[in-house]
Design a protein around this motif. Structure first.
Motif, short mmCIF file in Angstrom:
data_model
loop_
_atom_site.label_atom_id
_atom_site.label_comp_id
_atom_site.label_asym_id
_atom_site.label_seq_id
_atom_site.Cartn_x
_atom_site.Cartn_y
_atom_site.Cartn_z
N GLY A 35 -11.56 49.04 -0.70
CA GLY A 35 -11.20 47.81 -1.38
C GLY A 35 -10.07 47.09 -0.67
O GLY A 35 -9.26 47.72 0.03
N PHE A 37 -6.85 44.51 -1.57
CA PHE A 37 -6.01 44.12 -2.69
C PHE A 37 -4.92 43.20 -2.15
O PHE A 37 -4.65 43.17 -0.94
N GLY A 47 -7.07 43.37 -7.27
CA GLY A 47 -8.20 43.59 -6.38
C GLY A 47 -8.80 42.28 -5.92
O GLY A 47 -8.87 41.31 -6.69
N ALA A 49 -11.62 42.36 -3.20
CA ALA A 49 -13.01 42.64 -2.84
C ALA A 49 -13.15 44.13 -2.60
O ALA A 49 -12.17 44.83 -2.32
N CYS A 50 -14.39 44.62 -2.69
CA CYS A 50 -14.64 46.02 -2.35
C CYS A 50 -16.04 46.14 -1.76
O CYS A 50 -16.88 45.26 -1.95
N THR A 58 -21.28 44.91 -2.46
CA THR A 58 -19.92 44.39 -2.44
C THR A 58 -19.60 43.74 -3.79
O THR A 58 -20.51 43.34 -4.53
N ASN A 59 -18.32 43.63 -4.09
CA ASN A 59 -17.86 42.91 -5.27
C ASN A 59 -16.66 42.06 -4.87
O ASN A 59 -15.87 42.46 -4.00
N TYR A 60 -16.52 40.91 -5.54
CA TYR A 60 -15.40 40.01 -5.25
C TYR A 60 -14.79 39.52 -6.56
O TYR A 60 -15.49 39.32 -7.55
N ASP A 106 -15.37 49.40 -7.06
CA ASP A 106 -14.61 48.77 -8.13
C ASP A 106 -13.38 48.12 -7.53
O ASP A 106 -12.79 48.65 -6.59
N THR A 107 -12.97 46.98 -8.09
CA THR A 107 -11.77 46.31 -7.58
C THR A 107 -10.52 46.68 -8.37
O THR A 107 -9.48 46.05 -8.23
N LYS A 109 -7.31 48.77 -8.95
CA LYS A 109 -6.42 49.54 -8.08
C LYS A 109 -6.35 51.00 -8.49
O LYS A 109 -6.02 51.87 -7.68
#
Length: 125
Positions: A35, A37, A47, A49-50, A58-60, A106-107, A109
């Motif tokens: 990720g 951060f 967070g 992106a990961c 991916t997630n943003y 997951d974004t 922390k």
């Protein structure tokens, strides 16, 4: 010793681009979700992106969707964050983090075990 090292930060004008790198040493990044951060002084680390260990998902966070792209090159043991259309509010210290996983990333922390030392990104005219 497991280590993550970020690089690529700097000063850029609004609308400009930067590419951050997160290089791993002491372990094989292939098996880790990674990720990105960011944190401003006095604020919570958030967070951005990961990316999953396979790179297949991916997630943003909403504020960077369409502007930032996370990617990885497992052959180089490195994850990247391409940042386009930068805004002054993107100014922060950017950190990468890793956690061993085969599941969706997951974004949050709290999900990550290993952290880099951070790289400063400043967006200003």
């Amino acid at each position: 010793q497991l280590q993550l090292v970020e690089s690529g930060g700097g000063l850029v004008q609004p609308g400009g681009s930067l590419r951050l790198s997160c290089a791993a040493s002491g372990f094989i990044l292939d098996y880790y979700n990674v990720g990105w951060f960011r944190q401003a002084p006095g604020k919570e680390r958030e967070g951005v992106a990961c990316i999953t260990s396979s790179g297949g998902s991916t997630n943003y966070v909403d504020s960077v969707k369409g502007r930032f792209t996370i990617s990885r090159d497992n052959a180089k043991n490195t994850v990247y964050l391409q940042m386009n259309s930068l805004k002054p509010e993107d100014t922060d210290v950017y950190y990468c983090a890793a956690v061993p996983s085969v599941f969706m990333c997951d974004t949050s922390k709290y999900e990550y075990d290993y952290w880099g030392q951070g790289t400063q990104v400043t967006v200003s005219s």
